[in-house]
Write a protein that holds these residues in place. Structure first.
Motif, PDB file in Angstrom:
ATOM      1  N   HIS A   8       5.940  22.633   1.954  1.00  8.60           N
ATOM      2  CA  HIS A   8       5.139  21.537   1.383  1.00  8.60           C
ATOM      3  C   HIS A   8       6.061  20.349   1.135  1.00  8.60           C
ATOM      4  O   HIS A   8       6.593  20.194   0.037  1.00  8.60           O
ATOM      5  CB  HIS A   8       4.509  21.965   0.051  1.00  8.60           C
ATOM      6  N   PRO A   9       6.272  19.531   2.148  1.00 11.67           N
ATOM      7  CA  PRO A   9       7.318  18.524   2.055  1.00 11.67           C
ATOM      8  C   PRO A   9       7.032  17.310   1.162  1.00 11.67           C
ATOM      9  O   PRO A   9       7.962  16.621   0.778  1.00 11.67           O
ATOM     10  CB  PRO A   9       7.465  18.056   3.511  1.00 11.67           C
ATOM     11  N   PHE A  25       0.823  -1.223   0.000  1.00 11.51           N
ATOM     12  CA  PHE A  25       0.000   0.000   0.000  1.00 11.51           C
ATOM     13  C   PHE A  25       0.854   1.270   0.000  1.00 11.51           C
ATOM     14  O   PHE A  25       0.318   2.364  -0.087  1.00 11.51           O
ATOM     15  CB  PHE A  25      -0.914   0.029   1.236  1.00 11.51           C
ATOM     16  N   GLN A  26       2.147   1.117   0.183  1.00 11.12           N
ATOM     17  CA  GLN A  26       3.055   2.288   0.201  1.00 11.12           C
ATOM     18  C   GLN A  26       2.503   3.403   1.092  1.00 11.12           C
ATOM     19  O   GLN A  26       2.412   4.566   0.691  1.00 11.12           O
ATOM     20  CB  GLN A  26       3.272   2.809  -1.221  1.00 11.12           C
ATOM     21  N   ALA A  27       2.121   3.019   2.308  1.00 12.62           N
ATOM     22  CA  ALA A  27       1.440   3.958   3.215  1.00 12.62           C
ATOM     23  C   ALA A  27       2.325   5.131   3.613  1.00 12.62           C
ATOM     24  O   ALA A  27       3.527   4.970   3.823  1.00 12.62           O
ATOM     25  CB  ALA A  27       0.988   3.206   4.464  1.00 12.62           C
ATOM     26  N   GLN A  28       1.696   6.301   3.719  1.00  9.80           N
ATOM     27  CA  GLN A  28       2.361   7.481   4.292  1.00  9.80           C
ATOM     28  C   GLN A  28       1.495   7.963   5.451  1.00  9.80           C
ATOM     29  O   GLN A  28       0.269   7.793   5.421  1.00  9.80           O
ATOM     30  CB  GLN A  28       2.453   8.614   3.270  1.00  9.80           C
ATOM     31  N   TYR A  29       2.137   8.591   6.428  1.00  5.64           N
ATOM     32  CA  TYR A  29       1.426   9.002   7.647  1.00  5.64           C
ATOM     33  C   TYR A  29       1.582  10.491   7.906  1.00  5.64           C
ATOM     34  O   TYR A  29       2.603  11.090   7.567  1.00  5.64           O
ATOM     35  CB  TYR A  29       1.976   8.225   8.855  1.00  5.64           C
ATOM     36  N   ASP A  30       0.574  11.074   8.563  1.00  2.91           N
ATOM     37  CA  ASP A  30       0.676  12.412   9.144  1.00  2.91           C
ATOM     38  C   ASP A  30       0.728  12.229  10.658  1.00  2.91           C
ATOM     39  O   ASP A  30       0.190  11.251  11.197  1.00  2.91           O
ATOM     40  CB  ASP A  30      -0.585  13.237   8.805  1.00  2.91           C
TER      41      ASP A  30
END
Ligand SMILES: O=C(O)CCC(=O)C(=O)O
Length: 243
Positions: free
Chosen positions: A165-166, A46-51
């Motif tokens: 805006h990283p 899922f190539q997850a990214q998190y905040d």
């Protein structure tokens, strides 16, 4: 009559399509994402990214949804009417190349810098467009989603690094040149489509509620030199519809 007005779409670079996703499908998708969000680790597919961090960490983005779970997402994308929209805008050679969720969680959800999708892709995809569907209410109050009508017409604009805006390169430094900003104010289940060159982005979510959306991207497999990591033809996609 087609769900989408191809002529209007080509002139504005985007179009709102109204209510496309049933409440049943929407709740099933939200439950699916909640299940993934509750896990410490999820499949790398899922190539997850998190905040956020620590106890506040929440899922921000999931990719390759259709390829991770075609049995779940295939019928839903069909019920959304996405294959017909792709056929109207691209033709029978349309293929799905990307399917992702933008989950902009309450309090910690970060902004998506203004950008053109084509500028962030490694490959050129003539004719490509995105179909983005609101899984929750979407408005400036929760980070929303916005874009610049007509901004698609001048081709790719040079993007730049932006420490504010990283996540990816941005057009924040030149966004004024695109004129008035259109705020998408969408009810849960409503969809919008935009051209690969359409400049769009979203704000941080400082509200109490998640702002969630799901996007399916179609490209033209007949374009010269076409290649993509993931490809699903309209026939394959339609074969996943419920019988
Ligand atoms: O959902 C968002 O906030 C941004 C979506 C987006 O940038 C995209 O689908 O390309």
């Amino acid at each position: 009559m087609s769900i989408v007005d191809a002529e209007k779409f080509r002139s504005a670079g985007f179009q709102e399509l109204g209510y496309r996703l049933s409440d049943d499908d929407r709740s099933r998708i939200l439950q699916y994402f909640d299940g993934l969000d509750a896990r410490d680790r999820i499949s790398p597919g899922f190539q997850a990214q998190y905040d956020g961090e620590g106890d506040e960490r929440r899922l921000r983005k999931l990719r390759r949804l259709l390829w991770n779970d075609r049995k779940f997402f295939g019928p839903i994308i069909n019920r959304l009417g996405a294959p017909d929209v792709a056929e109207a805008l691209i033709g029978p050679t349309a293929v799905v190349i990307l399917h992702a969720a933008f989950l902009k969680p309450a309090h910690v959800g970060t902004h998506v810098a203004p950008h053109q999708d084509q500028a962030l892709w490694k490959q050129e995809y003539p004719g490509a467009f995105s179909m983005w569907t609101a899984l929750t209410e979407v408005s400036p109050a929760n980070g929303g989603l916005h874009g610049y009508p007509g901004s698609h017409s001048g081709g790719v604009v040079q993007h730049a690094e932006d420490p504010e805006h990283p996540w990816h390169e941005s057009l924040a430094h030149v966004v004024e040149q695109f004129g008035d900003r259109h705020e998408f104010v969408l009810q849960p289940g409503e969809s919008a489509v935009w051209d690969r060159m359409f400049v769009h982005g979203s704000g941080p979510n400082e509200s109490e509620d998640d702002r969630r959306g799901m996007v399916v991207v179609f490209a033209d497999s007949a374009a010269e030199g076409f290649r993509a990591r993931d490809v699903m033809t309209l026939d394959e996609l339609r074969s996943l519809a419920d019988t």
